[in-house]
Motif scaffolding. Structure first.
Motif, PDB file in Angstrom:
ATOM      1  N   THR A  79       0.838  -1.201   0.000  1.00 22.85           N
ATOM      2  CA  THR A  79       0.000   0.000   0.000  1.00 22.85           C
ATOM      3  C   THR A  79       0.871   1.248   0.000  1.00 22.85           C
ATOM      4  O   THR A  79       0.593   2.212  -0.734  1.00 22.85           O
ATOM      5  N   GLY A  80       1.921   1.238   0.814  1.00 20.14           N
ATOM      6  CA  GLY A  80       2.830   2.376   0.846  1.00 20.14           C
ATOM      7  C   GLY A  80       3.527   2.596  -0.481  1.00 20.14           C
ATOM      8  O   GLY A  80       3.694   3.735  -0.940  1.00 20.14           O
ATOM      9  N   LEU A  81       3.965   1.507  -1.119  1.00 15.36           N
ATOM     10  CA  LEU A  81       4.610   1.626  -2.430  1.00 15.36           C
ATOM     11  C   LEU A  81       3.647   2.202  -3.469  1.00 15.36           C
ATOM     12  O   LEU A  81       4.017   3.084  -4.256  1.00 15.36           O
ATOM     13  N   ILE A  82       2.431   1.688  -3.472  1.00 18.68           N
ATOM     14  CA  ILE A  82       1.438   2.176  -4.433  1.00 18.68           C
ATOM     15  C   ILE A  82       1.123   3.641  -4.167  1.00 18.68           C
ATOM     16  O   ILE A  82       1.044   4.462  -5.091  1.00 18.68           O
ATOM     17  N   TYR A  83       0.959   3.993  -2.897  1.00 21.95           N
ATOM     18  CA  TYR A  83       0.690   5.391  -2.558  1.00 21.95           C
ATOM     19  C   TYR A  83       1.849   6.293  -2.975  1.00 21.95           C
ATOM     20  O   TYR A  83       1.647   7.343  -3.591  1.00 21.95           O
ATOM     21  N   ALA A  84       3.078   5.864  -2.655  1.00 25.63           N
ATOM     22  CA  ALA A  84       4.248   6.694  -2.949  1.00 25.63           C
ATOM     23  C   ALA A  84       4.458   6.894  -4.442  1.00 25.63           C
ATOM     24  O   ALA A  84       4.874   7.969  -4.879  1.00 25.63           O
ATOM     25  N   THR A  85       4.179   5.869  -5.230  1.00 21.41           N
ATOM     26  CA  THR A  85       4.453   5.949  -6.665  1.00 21.41           C
ATOM     27  C   THR A  85       3.291   6.497  -7.479  1.00 21.41           C
ATOM     28  O   THR A  85       3.492   6.937  -8.622  1.00 21.41           O
ATOM     29  N   GLN A  86       2.057   6.479  -6.924  1.00 22.69           N
ATOM     30  CA  GLN A  86       0.885   6.839  -7.713  1.00 22.69           C
ATOM     31  C   GLN A  86       0.202   8.139  -7.288  1.00 22.69           C
ATOM     32  O   GLN A  86      -0.571   8.698  -8.064  1.00 22.69           O
ATOM     33  N   VAL A  87       0.476   8.626  -6.067  1.00 18.44           N
ATOM     34  CA  VAL A  87      -0.306   9.744  -5.544  1.00 18.44           C
ATOM     35  C   VAL A  87      -0.161  11.006  -6.388  1.00 18.44           C
ATOM     36  O   VAL A  87      -1.091  11.810  -6.483  1.00 18.44           O
ATOM     37  N   ARG A  88       0.973  11.191  -7.046  1.00 19.98           N
ATOM     38  CA  ARG A  88       1.175  12.408  -7.837  1.00 19.98           C
ATOM     39  C   ARG A  88       0.823  12.234  -9.309  1.00 19.98           C
ATOM     40  O   ARG A  88       0.772  13.218 -10.045  1.00 19.98           O
ATOM     41  N   ILE A  89       0.625  11.002  -9.751  1.00 21.08           N
ATOM     42  CA  ILE A  89       0.381  10.779 -11.172  1.00 21.08           C
ATOM     43  C   ILE A  89      -0.959  10.109 -11.455  1.00 21.08           C
ATOM     44  O   ILE A  89      -1.398  10.081 -12.604  1.00 21.08           O
ATOM     45  N   ASN A  90      -1.599   9.568 -10.427  1.00 19.39           N
ATOM     46  CA  ASN A  90      -2.865   8.866 -10.620  1.00 19.39           C
ATOM     47  C   ASN A  90      -3.960   9.592  -9.854  1.00 19.39           C
ATOM     48  O   ASN A  90      -3.976   9.593  -8.618  1.00 19.39           O
ATOM     49  N   PRO A  91      -4.916  10.221 -10.555  1.00 20.19           N
ATOM     50  CA  PRO A  91      -5.966  10.980  -9.860  1.00 20.19           C
ATOM     51  C   PRO A  91      -6.874  10.114  -9.003  1.00 20.19           C
ATOM     52  O   PRO A  91      -7.608  10.633  -8.150  1.00 20.19           O
ATOM     53  N   GLU A  92      -6.841   8.800  -9.194  1.00 24.24           N
ATOM     54  CA  GLU A  92      -7.690   7.911  -8.405  1.00 24.24           C
ATOM     55  C   GLU A  92      -7.053   7.558  -7.058  1.00 24.24           C
ATOM     56  O   GLU A  92      -7.730   7.040  -6.176  1.00 24.24           O
ATOM     57  N   ILE A  93      -5.749   7.803  -6.902  1.00 24.15           N
ATOM     58  CA  ILE A  93      -5.042   7.558  -5.634  1.00 24.15           C
ATOM     59  C   ILE A  93      -4.794   8.912  -4.986  1.00 24.15           C
ATOM     60  O   ILE A  93      -3.812   9.605  -5.268  1.00 24.15           O
ATOM     61  N   ARG A  94      -5.706   9.331  -4.108  1.00 21.81           N
ATOM     62  CA  ARG A  94      -5.602  10.646  -3.481  1.00 21.81           C
ATOM     63  C   ARG A  94      -5.001  10.581  -2.085  1.00 21.81           C
ATOM     64  O   ARG A  94      -4.459  11.560  -1.588  1.00 21.81           O
ATOM     65  N   ASN A  95      -5.114   9.446  -1.406  1.00 22.49           N
ATOM     66  CA  ASN A  95      -4.581   9.307  -0.058  1.00 22.49           C
ATOM     67  C   ASN A  95      -4.278   7.828   0.209  1.00 22.49           C
ATOM     68  O   ASN A  95      -4.465   6.980  -0.666  1.00 22.49           O
ATOM     69  N   TYR A  96      -3.829   7.550   1.434  1.00 20.36           N
ATOM     70  CA  TYR A  96      -3.437   6.184   1.785  1.00 20.36           C
ATOM     71  C   TYR A  96      -4.625   5.226   1.723  1.00 20.36           C
ATOM     72  O   TYR A  96      -4.480   4.062   1.363  1.00 20.36           O
ATOM     73  N   ALA A  97      -5.823   5.728   2.066  1.00 18.97           N
ATOM     74  CA  ALA A  97      -7.006   4.865   2.053  1.00 18.97           C
ATOM     75  C   ALA A  97      -7.313   4.376   0.634  1.00 18.97           C
ATOM     76  O   ALA A  97      -7.693   3.213   0.449  1.00 18.97           O
ATOM     77  N   ASP A  98      -7.144   5.243  -0.358  1.00 14.12           N
ATOM     78  CA  ASP A  98      -7.363   4.819  -1.741  1.00 14.12           C
ATOM     79  C   ASP A  98      -6.378   3.723  -2.129  1.00 14.12           C
ATOM     80  O   ASP A  98      -6.750   2.742  -2.780  1.00 14.12           O
ATOM     81  N   ALA A  99      -5.107   3.905  -1.729  1.00 14.98           N
ATOM     82  CA  ALA A  99      -4.090   2.901  -2.047  1.00 14.98           C
ATOM     83  C   ALA A  99      -4.375   1.587  -1.327  1.00 14.98           C
ATOM     84  O   ALA A  99      -4.207   0.502  -1.896  1.00 14.98           O
ATOM     85  N   LEU A 100      -4.821   1.690  -0.061  1.00 12.59           N
ATOM     86  CA  LEU A 100      -5.155   0.484   0.698  1.00 12.59           C
ATOM     87  C   LEU A 100      -6.342  -0.234   0.072  1.00 12.59           C
ATOM     88  O   LEU A 100      -6.351  -1.473  -0.041  1.00 12.59           O
ATOM     89  N   TYR A 101      -7.344   0.522  -0.343  1.00 12.58           N
ATOM     90  CA  TYR A 101      -8.530  -0.055  -0.985  1.00 12.58           C
ATOM     91  C   TYR A 101      -8.128  -0.813  -2.253  1.00 12.58           C
ATOM     92  O   TYR A 101      -8.573  -1.950  -2.472  1.00 12.58           O
ATOM     93  N   PHE A 102      -7.287  -0.204  -3.084  1.00 16.58           N
ATOM     94  CA  PHE A 102      -6.850  -0.870  -4.312  1.00 16.58           C
ATOM     95  C   PHE A 102      -6.042  -2.126  -3.988  1.00 16.58           C
ATOM     96  O   PHE A 102      -6.227  -3.175  -4.623  1.00 16.58           O
ATOM     97  N   THR A 103      -5.155  -2.049  -2.979  1.00 23.26           N
ATOM     98  CA  THR A 103      -4.309  -3.188  -2.627  1.00 23.26           C
ATOM     99  C   THR A 103      -5.149  -4.369  -2.156  1.00 23.26           C
ATOM    100  O   THR A 103      -4.928  -5.512  -2.568  1.00 23.26           O
TER     101      THR A 103
END
Length: 261
Positions: free
Chosen positions: A156-180
């Motif tokens: 989740t941390g990796l996805i958040y760190a790599t996607q938060v600035r380039i993926n509009p669907e990953i806005r915070n840690y909860a979005d990354a956790l949900y996807f994971t």
């Protein structure tokens, strides 16, 4: 004076980090709690814009990690081997991320790697078995859950760190956790997707490794309960709770039990 004080300080630190005393065990439990609080802080602050307060707390946490890391490095006898461990490099990355929040703020999640190392350390596991009978009876289950949760937090941390600035669907840690979680459970709702090559490779890792850890957890949950006691003849660790002979070598076993209902 200074020449005699330094060995005394080193001996005191070595006792805290590796000793069997109640004070040393309490200290290591304190480090574990600090790790968990750090993880909660990293997750909670992902929902807020970077502020002066968050940066200040980052720096304090980073300084604590740096001091702890330095002490471990000084106490370590085989420093080359220690520096080759993944957990050591996780500490290095975490320290950098907290001391330089503007450059590597979102990498603080790697602190979770240290929690796994603390839980797996021989001294802490031994103490947990002594202090908590419920841990002794459920050690395999606790470690299986820990492995899955640590992997979940790391990915989740990796996805958040790599996607938060380039993926509009990953806005915070909860979005990354949900996807994971959706990816790990193979639910795949499709409302959040990772379009880059790196993102897709992360998804593949989540699916392959995550499913393996999840299946291992299910195996521990549904297999017949075992008792952890070493066979004096062959060293086999796990036995049926009512075993009188070792299944591996046939040697006699004496397992303390209150009986099964």
């Amino acid at each position: 004076m200074g020449g005699t004080a330094r060995p005394a300080v080193m001996a005191g630190l070595r006792e805290l980090y590796h000793g069997p005393s109640d004070r040393a065990v309490a200290f290591r439990y304190g480090l574990l709690i600090f790790d968990l609080v750090t993880i909660v802080f990293v997750i909670a602050t992902s929902f807020f814009a970077l502020s002066t307060t968050i940066i200040a707390v980052d720096l304090v946490i980073g300084l604590v990690i740096l001091i702890d890391f330095t002490i471990r490095f000084v106490l370590e006898q085989n420093k080359r081997s220690w520096l080759r461990r993944p957990g050591t490099w996780a500490d290095i990355v975490a320290t950098i991320s907290f001391l330089a929040p503007l450059l590597g703020y979102s990498l603080g999640f790697l602190r979770v790697l240290r929690t796994l190392r603390l839980l797996r350390s021989y001294e802490l596991l031994s103490r947990l078995r002594i202090d908590f009978p419920w841990f002794r009876a459920r050690e395999d289950l606790i470690l299986a859950v820990t492995n899955l949760m640590v992997f979940l937090f790391i990915m989740t941390g990796l996805i958040y760190a790599t996607q938060v600035r380039i993926n509009p669907e990953i806005r915070n840690y909860a979005d990354a956790l949900y996807f994971t979680v959706a990816t790990l459970t193979t639910t795949g709702f499709g409302d959040i997707t990772l379009d880059t090559t790196g993102g897709r490779m992360l998804s593949v890792v989540v699916m392959i490794v995550g499913v393996s850890l999840f299946l291992n957890l299910l195996k521990v949950l549904f297999r017949p309960p075992k008792v952890r006691q070493e066979c004096p003849t062959c060293g086999l660790q796990l036995h049926d709770s009512d075993a009188v002979h070792c299944k591996h070598c046939g040697g006699p076993m004496h397992i303390d039990t209150e009986g099964a209902i």
